[in-house]
Design a protein around this motif. Structure first.
Motif, PDB file in Angstrom:
ATOM      1  N   TYR A  53       0.951  -1.195   0.201  1.00 60.48           N
ATOM      2  CA  TYR A  53       0.125   0.127  -0.049  1.00 60.48           C
ATOM      3  C   TYR A  53       0.820   1.405  -0.096  1.00 60.48           C
ATOM      4  O   TYR A  53       0.150   2.169  -0.469  1.00 60.48           O
ATOM      5  N   ALA A  54       2.136   1.150   0.492  1.00 59.83           N
ATOM      6  CA  ALA A  54       2.937   2.399   0.315  1.00 59.83           C
ATOM      7  C   ALA A  54       3.449   2.626  -1.045  1.00 59.83           C
ATOM      8  O   ALA A  54       3.298   3.910  -1.413  1.00 59.83           O
ATOM      9  N   PHE A  55       3.716   1.619  -1.922  1.00 57.35           N
ATOM     10  CA  PHE A  55       3.791   1.987  -3.287  1.00 57.35           C
ATOM     11  C   PHE A  55       2.463   2.408  -4.165  1.00 57.35           C
ATOM     12  O   PHE A  55       2.439   3.427  -4.790  1.00 57.35           O
ATOM     13  N   THR A 101       0.071   4.226  -2.609  1.00 58.80           N
ATOM     14  CA  THR A 101       0.225   5.675  -2.149  1.00 58.80           C
ATOM     15  C   THR A 101       1.271   6.547  -2.822  1.00 58.80           C
ATOM     16  O   THR A 101       0.760   7.404  -3.301  1.00 58.80           O
ATOM     17  N   GLU A 102       2.389   5.993  -3.216  1.00 59.85           N
ATOM     18  CA  GLU A 102       3.453   6.591  -4.042  1.00 59.85           C
ATOM     19  C   GLU A 102       2.670   7.144  -5.284  1.00 59.85           C
ATOM     20  O   GLU A 102       2.749   8.130  -5.966  1.00 59.85           O
ATOM     21  N   ALA A 103       2.150   5.932  -5.783  1.00 60.66           N
ATOM     22  CA  ALA A 103       1.375   6.127  -7.237  1.00 60.66           C
ATOM     23  C   ALA A 103       0.409   7.276  -7.138  1.00 60.66           C
ATOM     24  O   ALA A 103       0.559   8.256  -8.008  1.00 60.66           O
ATOM     25  N   ASP A 116       0.436   9.702  -5.164  1.00 53.25           N
ATOM     26  CA  ASP A 116       1.087  11.210  -5.055  1.00 53.25           C
ATOM     27  C   ASP A 116       1.543  11.565  -6.540  1.00 53.25           C
ATOM     28  O   ASP A 116       1.402  12.664  -6.860  1.00 53.25           O
ATOM     29  N   ARG A 117       1.919  10.564  -7.329  1.00 47.39           N
ATOM     30  CA  ARG A 117       2.424  10.663  -8.765  1.00 47.39           C
ATOM     31  C   ARG A 117       1.140  11.310  -9.369  1.00 47.39           C
ATOM     32  O   ARG A 117       1.206  12.112 -10.276  1.00 47.39           O
ATOM     33  N   LEU A 118       0.115  10.489  -9.451  1.00 48.71           N
ATOM     34  CA  LEU A 118      -0.868  10.640 -10.215  1.00 48.71           C
ATOM     35  C   LEU A 118      -1.769  11.944  -9.928  1.00 48.71           C
ATOM     36  O   LEU A 118      -2.394  12.698 -10.699  1.00 48.71           O
ATOM     37  N   GLY A 164      -3.065   8.413   0.644  1.00 43.92           N
ATOM     38  CA  GLY A 164      -2.908   9.143  -0.868  1.00 43.92           C
ATOM     39  C   GLY A 164      -3.960  10.303  -1.003  1.00 43.92           C
ATOM     40  O   GLY A 164      -3.832  10.783  -2.117  1.00 43.92           O
TER      41      GLY A 164
END
Lengths: 358, 358, 358, 358
Positions: free
Chosen positions: B153-155, B157-159, B161-163, B194
């Motif tokens: 889920y951290a990844f 969330t990072e996605a 953030d990027r989107l 996110g």
């Protein structure tokens, strides 16, 4: 029900503060129809009458950001307020008056210092809800973890990952000094997650003999480097930490390095292996909160606002697992939560061969 | 006490598997003086007699690495073993024989599939300890969190953030499809962390009307973009998920996209706002485990080895807070742990204005 | 054509060294059918006869890893080799003999020190190819950038991002000390990328008045915090850097902090604003190389092997844009490449209002 | 000299746009005393008269943020402006009038589409400066690299790092589809940096035989997994890419997957090895720009403002190394810059054994 709630952040900043503020505002506006105002720079802003209205627009986009949009300070206790150089007065009445002018209740997001002030104000009749904040994870609020801690030790772990390669290439001892003056939670977690060979905690006095035995064991396995994580409050057995008073040419006494530097120098002297120290310092505080911390902070913000809306004052929010467990403000400042040296985590560290210095 | 223990990893890989293996080996060697051997590629390696000795040197440096050094597979159940094209036999006796040849006990690190096989082998007398693994966090092993989930889920969330940036710049609806066929833990956590506007879970059937109401609310606040997180198993109310059978030119029927694509297209059609979908897929599995997961996996590895060394067979390791709580293997495969739709986390999401589609 | 080539890495480690080694081995084996051997720990390993065969299997998976699998050291010059405490001899003949025993040519991956030794060995007839390595980007090898630099300033930039939040929340001056004893490339790049307000370089002596003017300008814009990046070799105008000799209680003289600490203390004294310093140190060296550095290092490795295979000895590989431009080894040690204080990058920094201390 | 300059961002967003805007504003205000206004959402905002004043306060803190604070759109060409459903008119006069009302010159930050409009407006007498933007690095503006590209391939590299572990654990072929419809710069760079085994570019038609030969070579080395990077515009030799028209149950024809999915399915069919595809899509656009891109974007912003201030209109800014090299707007739209299939980078890829499909 209250119509307006005030919020302030006090003490050192921790990743997740903005997520708490955002959750308070959104819950207040959407769930309860309550207005939120923020005091700037902790209690200092109360004393100086500096407020701002916190609408949903104000908190838009702050979830992933470190720091606090409200600003913070470690100083300015209204019960012991500096009115002139060296002169302090109790201005708590003025403080309460100002808060009441703007709001029906105050949410204090802070550590033991700010929460103690919150408790004292509550004793004088102010409606106060506390939200615990400690990057060191050492606040004694039930068993609850606090936001900022996951981000702090995650960064320390990343630092260990980086230092690993350079330690191995140069066959060095690398000492990493992390936060933790009274409790070694960050050192223990970062050391476990970063594959440290030695972890030194304030809770477990260490001897150099034990550390060197571990380094020698590694040498015998043909591992010519070692990683040592040391909490800033770690101490050698039987001695206070050597607070080295040093004299500069300009005759001003200053404090030299910290325990990290002391340990690195001593290990190099005794083993003959090149040793280096890195002090993480403020890098641990900054940065975007980890997803874990963003969620935890959001839950704390919602829970604090829930308490305020229900009129459940005089409590500090505490989440244990899935359950909201308010703790009386009075109980918070009763000492800090140290690493359980007989706990499962410390035992796991020992079982996989990590040296804890004892 | 046992002299030798065997380990295998089964099912889909999860960040932290290597940390478990490392902790098992270190604990075995250092704490108990037990030797560890590993079977390659899950039960397949048992059937094919492919083993490797796991010394401390073998597991050196694997703590931060994704995947599993032992390899894994989703197939090859010894109780239903493919001996020829379309022909299956029960080869469990051979499986047990092979394991016993090499070791006194077996630690199975796996999900419900591999743990069920482990249970069946235990019923036939093999000494088995289970270590639960599910990146989706949906294994019903007490209330324990499982490693890999924090990383996943951290990844996600990072996605998000990027989107966020690209959605805002282009005034688009962006739909992010994440893992979660039966339980929406990843979607819920990533959405909360996110800053998603809409979160769709398998546990809560959704209607497009509710989602569009949220999007319109945002438009009225002059927010011209929206972020939607959808678990792959989410479904519209009253209807099975539209499994779109499509016909290619080559007449092979294939499955088209997933629920993410369906939702994006439907939202664009109904709102007229450009909508795009991103499917995270295998990116969620890979990668270095987060520090949180590295610690959790290490604790599981130590605990599993402790059970084996104590001769406490037939149990799955489960850590609840600080306490080791073994759960009988028999209980594990009893359904999965879903998101508690009345739980504190879902309520917090609603209070801060996240639309859950209902 | 040569049949065997030897490789060694010397001096401080830099992210990308493993990528160079991998590219050399793959190019040697696949393109030229040449065998590669590696000496361990730079020239020390040559003197001590410690070699290893580098096959493709040996270099598998090392592309993203920091450090060097060959190990490195800053010491042990064969022309000035320590044979006993305080006694040095020229052992270059032995060095050349050893290398020739194993290989037809030597690729030296190193900074000015190691490349100078390489040059001296080439003067005595050894076939040498150089591959430049300097994390500070200050080696005078044409205009070429060197690998490791992108990773180093990227980490320093990330540090600034982290410190930004805490500086702003606490209204502090934060000073970040980065590498760069003689050239300020890292400070300049990190400062530009991280939004620093002040950048202090070895190439531009600074005055506190100019820095304070910038801080005051920010105060007048209601920006109550400032970020200062300082290269470790930066100096105040008209004065040598104050090398503060300090006396500890144990009477050992040691060096106190660095220029970062000096600047932070002086700024706090003069402005009354709380100031803190963070020293990045070895964190800049470690870590996985950035994708940019991985590609650059790969290209250097391929190019170095190309030179060796073609028998073009006595040169250092240098890539300028798309073109391979070998530079004679003799030219390399002619001073370092400093920041061009009249260059476009410095001018851009000034135009957007960054204070360079002058 | 001009008194006021207008800025707009057009086309797809790229990491670094905000850094350009920030640099333009700071340079305008500090260096030249010029005011800056921004049009929202590219030329659409011009046509709809939506402007905003860009002061230093407006651009404070945007350096590390992805996206564009001005918003963007791919549509609304003033020379071909949609005035009603299906009806288009030349509204370029109105466009020029609006711009002149607010400013003396226009800086267009955009790709070939937006820069072409800029050129056409310049032909009609408007003062235009162009700033090139292409995340694909394929704009033919000298040899200059463009911002956003480093961030895009860095993310694709990180994706490869993540997929590596899962591919290896499961013994799979993993296909990663990245941006690059006409030029394969992202695929080539990410493939080199991420250790791909196969890289497929639009510039080099591929055959499955060559890819499978590489996979078999790896199997013979006991490497049971492979990583394939494919640009979205890659094509098999002798055939147009199979644009698979598919028929859904609802009879709407839609496009199925992309080349990544086609390649994965075909490789699985031919080799019998499980194959999976991941499509990065919009994740490549978002996110905080890398430090490299932040600097490049800042330099472009400063350079564009320099041109405008000097009255050097009709040019596109281009930085080649340290030197500012304006390129006439007329030259920009002359085709795109493809990967040089005979260049040093492609050769390096071949030498280390990467299969390029030919």
């Amino acid at each position: 029900m209250i119509q307006r709630v005030a919020v302030l952040t006090g003490g050192g900043d921790a990743p997740g503060l903005n997520a708490v503020i955002r959750a308070i505002v959104k819950t207040a506006v959407r769930e309860y129809g309550i207005e939120v105002i923020g005091f700037r720079d902790g209690f200092k802003g109360v004393m100086e009458n500096r407020v701002t209205l916190l609408t949903e627009a104000e908190v838009s986009g702050i979830l992933p950001r470190g720091g606090t949009i409200l600003g913070t300070t470690n100083r300015d206790n209204p019960f012991h307020y500096q009115v002139a150089e060296g002169k302090f007065e109790d201005r708590s009445d003025q403080c309460i008056e100002t808060i009441k002018e703007y709001a029906d209740a105050l949410i204090v997001i802070g550590g033991d210092g700010s929460l103690s002030i919150g408790y004292d104000l509550a004793q004088k009749g102010l409606h106060v809800v506390g939200c615990p904040k400690t990057i060191d994870n050492d606040l004694a609020v039930g068993q609850a973890k606090t936001f900022g801690f996951d981000t702090a030790y995650a960064f320390a772990t990343e630092a260990l990952d980086r230092l690993h390669a350079t330690a191995e290439s140069h066959h060095r001892i690398i000492v990493l000094e992390v936060m933790g003056r009274y409790a070694g939670h960050i050192a223990l977690h970062a050391g476990l997650a970063g594959g440290a060979d030695v972890i030194l905690l304030p809770e477990i006095p260490f001897t150099y003999e034990k550390i060197i035995a571990k380094i020698n064991e590694r040498l015998s396995q043909n591992k010519r480097f070692s990683l040592v994580v040391v909490a800033e409050g770690a101490k050698p057995l039987g001695g206070e930490m050597v607070v080295q008073k040093v004299i500069t040419q300009s005759t001003d006494p200053i404090r030299l390095g910290g325990i990290g530097e002391v340990v690195a120098r001593e290990l190099e002297r005794r083993t003959g292996i090149e040793s280096r120290v890195t002090v993480l310092g403020h890098l641990q505080r900054g940065g975007s909160p980890t997803p874990y911390d963003r969620i935890l902070a959001t839950r704390y913000g919602v829970a604090a606002m829930d308490l305020a809306a229900r009129g459940q004052f005089g409590y500090v929010v505490s989440l244990d697992g899935e359950h909201l467990k308010p703790v009386p403000l009075a109980e918070v400042a009763k000492g800090i939560r140290k690493v359980d040296v007989e706990g499962e985590l410390v035992k796991a560290a020992r079982k996989i061969g990590i040296c804890l210095g004892d």
